[in-house]
Design a protein around this motif. Structure first.
Motif, PDB file in Angstrom:
ATOM      1  N   PRO A  98     -36.961 -15.411 -84.784  1.00 21.62           N
ATOM      2  CA  PRO A  98     -38.139 -16.438 -84.761  1.00 21.62           C
ATOM      3  C   PRO A  98     -39.331 -16.073 -84.484  1.00 21.62           C
ATOM      4  O   PRO A  98     -39.447 -15.207 -83.921  1.00 21.62           O
ATOM      5  CB  PRO A  98     -37.271 -17.595 -83.952  1.00 21.62           C
ATOM      6  CG  PRO A  98     -36.402 -16.832 -83.078  1.00 21.62           C
ATOM      7  CD  PRO A  98     -35.945 -15.658 -83.952  1.00 21.62           C
ATOM      8  N   ALA A 109     -35.586 -13.640 -91.281  1.00 25.67           N
ATOM      9  CA  ALA A 109     -35.197 -15.083 -90.741  1.00 25.67           C
ATOM     10  C   ALA A 109     -34.228 -14.799 -89.718  1.00 25.67           C
ATOM     11  O   ALA A 109     -34.409 -16.080 -88.915  1.00 25.67           O
ATOM     12  CB  ALA A 109     -34.307 -15.384 -92.056  1.00 25.67           C
ATOM     13  N   ARG A 141     -43.828 -16.133 -85.916  1.00 26.39           N
ATOM     14  CA  ARG A 141     -44.667 -16.144 -86.776  1.00 26.39           C
ATOM     15  C   ARG A 141     -44.838 -14.679 -87.269  1.00 26.39           C
ATOM     16  O   ARG A 141     -45.108 -13.727 -86.253  1.00 26.39           O
ATOM     17  CB  ARG A 141     -46.198 -16.905 -86.281  1.00 26.39           C
ATOM     18  CG  ARG A 141     -46.976 -17.072 -87.574  1.00 26.39           C
ATOM     19  CD  ARG A 141     -48.229 -17.914 -87.170  1.00 26.39           C
ATOM     20  NE  ARG A 141     -47.982 -19.146 -87.362  1.00 26.39           N
ATOM     21  CZ  ARG A 141     -48.129 -20.158 -86.377  1.00 26.39           C
ATOM     22  NH1 ARG A 141     -48.868 -19.760 -85.299  1.00 26.39           N
ATOM     23  NH2 ARG A 141     -47.888 -21.441 -86.484  1.00 26.39           N
ATOM     24  N   THR A 175     -36.840 -21.192 -86.181  1.00 22.95           N
ATOM     25  CA  THR A 175     -37.763 -21.079 -87.357  1.00 22.95           C
ATOM     26  C   THR A 175     -38.576 -19.878 -87.527  1.00 22.95           C
ATOM     27  O   THR A 175     -39.199 -19.550 -86.421  1.00 22.95           O
ATOM     28  CB  THR A 175     -38.560 -22.488 -87.562  1.00 22.95           C
ATOM     29  OG1 THR A 175     -37.537 -23.357 -87.611  1.00 22.95           O
ATOM     30  CG2 THR A 175     -39.443 -22.160 -88.715  1.00 22.95           C
ATOM     31  N   ARG A 181     -41.829 -18.125 -89.538  1.00 25.81           N
ATOM     32  CA  ARG A 181     -42.779 -18.403 -90.497  1.00 25.81           C
ATOM     33  C   ARG A 181     -43.431 -17.341 -90.760  1.00 25.81           C
ATOM     34  O   ARG A 181     -43.915 -16.299 -90.148  1.00 25.81           O
ATOM     35  CB  ARG A 181     -43.978 -19.467 -89.905  1.00 25.81           C
ATOM     36  CG  ARG A 181     -43.528 -20.698 -89.379  1.00 25.81           C
ATOM     37  CD  ARG A 181     -44.745 -21.694 -88.744  1.00 25.81           C
ATOM     38  NE  ARG A 181     -43.981 -22.692 -88.174  1.00 25.81           N
ATOM     39  CZ  ARG A 181     -43.431 -23.885 -88.952  1.00 25.81           C
ATOM     40  NH1 ARG A 181     -43.155 -23.594 -90.105  1.00 25.81           N
ATOM     41  NH2 ARG A 181     -42.918 -24.884 -88.272  1.00 25.81           N
ATOM     42  N   SER A 209     -41.624 -20.831 -94.539  1.00 28.96           N
ATOM     43  CA  SER A 209     -40.928 -21.025 -93.141  1.00 28.96           C
ATOM     44  C   SER A 209     -39.431 -21.349 -93.385  1.00 28.96           C
ATOM     45  O   SER A 209     -39.169 -21.979 -94.285  1.00 28.96           O
ATOM     46  CB  SER A 209     -41.618 -22.379 -92.592  1.00 28.96           C
ATOM     47  OG  SER A 209     -41.500 -23.612 -93.494  1.00 28.96           O
ATOM     48  N   GLY A 210     -38.771 -20.576 -92.707  1.00 31.98           N
ATOM     49  CA  GLY A 210     -37.279 -20.735 -92.798  1.00 31.98           C
ATOM     50  C   GLY A 210     -36.258 -20.737 -91.899  1.00 31.98           C
ATOM     51  O   GLY A 210     -36.676 -20.281 -90.424  1.00 31.98           O
ATOM     52  N   ARG A 211     -35.180 -21.338 -91.949  1.00 35.41           N
ATOM     53  CA  ARG A 211     -33.952 -21.311 -90.838  1.00 35.41           C
ATOM     54  C   ARG A 211     -32.986 -21.649 -91.437  1.00 35.41           C
ATOM     55  O   ARG A 211     -32.745 -22.377 -92.484  1.00 35.41           O
ATOM     56  CB  ARG A 211     -34.564 -22.081 -89.754  1.00 35.41           C
ATOM     57  CG  ARG A 211     -34.431 -23.601 -89.782  1.00 35.41           C
ATOM     58  CD  ARG A 211     -34.413 -24.576 -88.716  1.00 35.41           C
ATOM     59  NE  ARG A 211     -34.732 -25.805 -89.020  1.00 35.41           N
ATOM     60  CZ  ARG A 211     -35.694 -26.560 -88.736  1.00 35.41           C
ATOM     61  NH1 ARG A 211     -36.568 -26.203 -87.774  1.00 35.41           N
ATOM     62  NH2 ARG A 211     -35.756 -27.723 -89.053  1.00 35.41           N
ATOM     63  N   TRP A 259     -35.503 -21.788 -96.918  1.00 37.05           N
ATOM     64  CA  TRP A 259     -36.739 -21.763 -96.837  1.00 37.05           C
ATOM     65  C   TRP A 259     -37.613 -22.701 -97.508  1.00 37.05           C
ATOM     66  O   TRP A 259     -37.418 -23.428 -98.331  1.00 37.05           O
ATOM     67  CB  TRP A 259     -37.257 -20.449 -97.629  1.00 37.05           C
ATOM     68  CG  TRP A 259     -36.714 -19.251 -96.895  1.00 37.05           C
ATOM     69  CD1 TRP A 259     -35.489 -18.478 -97.396  1.00 37.05           C
ATOM     70  CD2 TRP A 259     -37.293 -18.303 -96.145  1.00 37.05           C
ATOM     71  NE1 TRP A 259     -35.334 -17.458 -96.720  1.00 37.05           N
ATOM     72  CE2 TRP A 259     -36.257 -17.145 -95.949  1.00 37.05           C
ATOM     73  CE3 TRP A 259     -38.495 -18.675 -95.190  1.00 37.05           C
ATOM     74  CZ2 TRP A 259     -36.842 -16.356 -94.900  1.00 37.05           C
ATOM     75  CZ3 TRP A 259     -38.809 -17.436 -94.267  1.00 37.05           C
ATOM     76  CH2 TRP A 259     -37.802 -16.383 -94.117  1.00 37.05           C
ATOM     77  N   ASN A 260     -38.888 -23.005 -96.844  1.00 42.37           N
ATOM     78  CA  ASN A 260     -39.910 -23.962 -97.429  1.00 42.37           C
ATOM     79  C   ASN A 260     -41.081 -23.047 -97.830  1.00 42.37           C
ATOM     80  O   ASN A 260     -41.404 -22.231 -97.206  1.00 42.37           O
ATOM     81  CB  ASN A 260     -40.297 -25.160 -96.440  1.00 42.37           C
ATOM     82  CG  ASN A 260     -39.120 -26.046 -96.050  1.00 42.37           C
ATOM     83  OD1 ASN A 260     -38.425 -26.308 -97.106  1.00 42.37           O
ATOM     84  ND2 ASN A 260     -38.726 -26.316 -94.875  1.00 42.37           N
TER      85      ASN A 260
END
Length: 190
Positions: A132, A129, A134, A2, A4, A173-175, A179-180
């Protein structure tokens, strides 16, 4: 893995207060003071970026960020409208402003359309993306809106419906291509 992406809107300056297109002047002293007070509120990042505008760079410095050599996406290019106030442009060319606000593909100012900005910012997010960790990026409000539109697959017409306050945080946040969104955290309030 992930990633962020924490997007921080810059401290406000006189250009934003006056609704002046493309005014990338520095933030106000009071706004920089608020950013310095919020310096410890951001989580530790593996990478940090700042957009090229003085407002974003000065905000990043006030927040104690040390951005890397790569830049975050620049603001929407408003072409011939750069430096002019929205009210002034609307008074002299109301049809152009109406078209620009109604059609995300329109660029009557000769600069970049909202659709093009969303694609540009979406490409930047896609690049992030694949790595990984932050990320913290201080970017103009238009870039935050474009990132949300692109990450969530929203229609570009939604762009103008998103409000981004100065010194607010929007987290994506994505993977695996998904994305969220966590939005609206204010860095200046407890």
């Amino acid at each position: 893995m992930t990633v962020r992406v924490i997007l921080v809107a810059p401290a406000i300056g006189s250009g934003l207060r006056a609704a002046r297109f493309g005014d990338d002047g520095p933030p106000d002293d009071a706004a920089l003071s608020a950013a310095r007070a919020a310096a410890g509120a951001l989580p530790v990042a593996t990478r940090s970026f700042t957009a090229p505008s003085p407002r974003c760079r000065r905000t990043a410095e006030a927040l104690g960020l040390a951005p890397g050599s790569a830049a975050a996406p620049a603001d929407l290019d408003v072409g011939d409208w750069r430096g002019r106030r929205l009210d002034d442009v609307a008074a002299t060319d109301p049809a152009a402003v109406a078209a620009w606000l109604a059609d995300p593909a329109a660029a009557p100012h000769g600069g970049e359309s909202v659709t093009a900005l969303c694609a540009r910012v979406g490409g930047w997010l896609d690049d992030l993306a694949g790595q990984p960790g932050r990320v913290v990026a201080v970017v103009e409000p238009a870039v935050v809106r474009a990132a949300v539109v692109g990450a969530l697959g929203l229609p570009p017409a939604v762009f103008w419906r998103l409000d981004v306050r100065p010194l607010s945080v929007t987290e994506l946040s994505g993977r695996a291509g998904r994305w969220n969104l966590r939005c609206g955290q204010d860095l200046t309030s407890p």
